[in-house]
Scaffold this motif. Sequence first.
Motif, short mmCIF file in Angstrom:
data_model
loop_
_atom_site.label_atom_id
_atom_site.label_comp_id
_atom_site.label_asym_id
_atom_site.label_seq_id
_atom_site.Cartn_x
_atom_site.Cartn_y
_atom_site.Cartn_z
N GLY A 1 56.57 44.65 42.64
CA GLY A 1 55.88 43.51 42.04
C GLY A 1 55.75 42.30 42.93
O GLY A 1 55.31 41.24 42.46
N ASP A 2 56.08 42.42 44.20
CA ASP A 2 55.92 41.27 45.11
C ASP A 2 54.47 40.79 45.15
O ASP A 2 54.19 39.59 45.15
N ASP A 3 53.53 41.74 45.21
CA ASP A 3 52.11 41.36 45.23
C ASP A 3 51.73 40.60 43.97
O ASP A 3 50.96 39.62 44.02
N PHE A 4 52.26 41.04 42.85
CA PHE A 4 51.99 40.37 41.56
C PHE A 4 52.52 38.94 41.60
O PHE A 4 51.81 37.99 41.24
N ARG A 5 53.76 38.78 42.03
CA ARG A 5 54.37 37.45 42.05
C ARG A 5 53.64 36.50 42.99
O ARG A 5 53.62 35.29 42.77
N GLU A 6 53.04 37.04 44.05
CA GLU A 6 52.31 36.21 45.01
C GLU A 6 50.85 36.00 44.62
O GLU A 6 50.14 35.24 45.27
N ARG B 1 44.13 36.22 34.40
CA ARG B 1 43.81 34.88 34.94
C ARG B 1 45.05 33.99 34.95
O ARG B 1 45.29 33.24 35.91
N ARG B 2 45.84 34.08 33.87
CA ARG B 2 47.05 33.25 33.82
C ARG B 2 48.05 33.66 34.89
O ARG B 2 48.61 32.80 35.59
N THR B 3 48.26 34.95 35.05
CA THR B 3 49.33 35.41 35.93
C THR B 3 48.92 35.46 37.40
O THR B 3 49.75 35.18 38.29
N ILE B 4 47.67 35.80 37.68
CA ILE B 4 47.23 35.95 39.07
C ILE B 4 46.56 34.67 39.59
O ILE B 4 46.89 34.19 40.68
N GLU B 5 45.64 34.12 38.84
CA GLU B 5 44.93 32.93 39.34
C GLU B 5 45.76 31.66 39.19
O GLU B 5 45.80 30.83 40.11
N GLU B 6 46.43 31.52 38.06
CA GLU B 6 47.21 30.30 37.82
C GLU B 6 48.68 30.45 38.23
O GLU B 6 49.40 29.45 38.30
N LEU B 7 49.10 31.69 38.50
CA LEU B 7 50.50 32.00 38.83
C LEU B 7 51.46 31.46 37.77
O LEU B 7 52.57 31.04 38.08
N ASP B 8 51.00 31.47 36.53
CA ASP B 8 51.85 31.11 35.40
C ASP B 8 52.46 32.41 34.88
O ASP B 8 51.90 33.07 34.00
N ASP C 1 56.08 39.66 32.16
CA ASP C 1 54.67 39.76 32.59
C ASP C 1 54.45 40.91 33.56
O ASP C 1 53.39 41.58 33.51
N LEU C 2 55.40 41.16 34.44
CA LEU C 2 55.22 42.28 35.37
C LEU C 2 55.15 43.60 34.61
O LEU C 2 54.29 44.44 34.90
N ASP C 3 56.02 43.78 33.63
CA ASP C 3 55.97 45.00 32.82
C ASP C 3 54.64 45.13 32.09
O ASP C 3 54.07 46.23 31.98
N THR C 4 54.12 44.00 31.61
CA THR C 4 52.81 44.02 30.94
C THR C 4 51.72 44.41 31.92
O THR C 4 50.83 45.22 31.59
N ALA C 5 51.78 43.85 33.12
CA ALA C 5 50.78 44.17 34.13
C ALA C 5 50.78 45.66 34.45
O ALA C 5 49.72 46.31 34.53
#
Length: 342
Positions: A246-251, A274-281, A286-290
């Motif tokens: 999930g490093d790519d997700f977190r970044e 959009r919230r997790t990738i663009e806004e990094l909120d 969230d990783l499990d959801t992704a």
Amino acid sequence: MRAAAERGADSVSVAAREDALTALASLVREDLEACNRLIVARMQSPVELIPKIGAYIIAAGGKRLRPLLTIAAARLCGYRGLRHVKLAACVEFIHTATLLHDDVVDESAVRRGLASANAVFGNKASVLVGDFLFSRSFELMVEDGSLAVLGILSRASATIAEGEVLQLMTQNDLATTEERYLEVIHGKTAALFAAAARLGAVAADRPREEEEALERFGLKLGLAFQLADDLLDYAADPKRLGKAVGDDFREGKVTLPVLLAYARGDEEERAFWRRTIEELDQRDGDLDTAIALMRRHGAFAETARRAQALAEEAKAELALFPERPEKRALLAVAEFAADRTR
């Protein structure tokens, strides 16, 4: 019983796939050892921090895949001299320099299961030692004396830098197209694979047709590897991956699994991306959801399919070469590149 048999067969196939790189390294063991000795020798400097960081990077391991490509390609072309050893070292210096720089840019704390060099020695030292390794690479190119080699590796170095800058531009941007994503992985990964393989034919002074076939082989192999890596960032065992899942997700990196899940999702799912990738909120869970969304929309399966197709295309590029142990080993490596996704 059938399920147990399938699990047993899968475990055997995984072991066989992982043996592909070991088999290639064993086949060209003497040349690879000479390359490693040269790398260690050229990392020496009176500035003690430079060899210290160099020794740390070497101790961290790595498959040496790129120099292996140069060595194996030269042997495939019938070359039996020593020139390819220096060229393989050039390739590895460029690769290691980019790793040092990338970890600083990505603020990575782990590399191959160990603390990254920047985490241990700091960002400034990592960047500067990366510059030193680039310089060592070009010293070796000058010693080789070939303008063709200089051209291939200087273009590859520029393309790598372009790919990394392009990745920065696409980070956190879900409007990124698949075409742009492929440009990114062509630059940051596949270009050096392509150059490494082509150098084998150059060392052997083979016809341009063989140079270009090996270049295409390396390019497609590199693309397959990166597609697999981007999938494994979400779907791998962290111990085997050598970094946290999930490093790519977190970044907020926009990779193919993300693009596919975003494109195939409904509006509620797109709002999540959009919230997790663009806004990094990003919040707990969230990783499990992704990962669940990627599985639901077949993003993993499609990424794996494309990696496997590229690996098959790479194998086809070796058709014009005679049957040799090196050819069989390179074909097995191409299969390994994509089969890591299974």
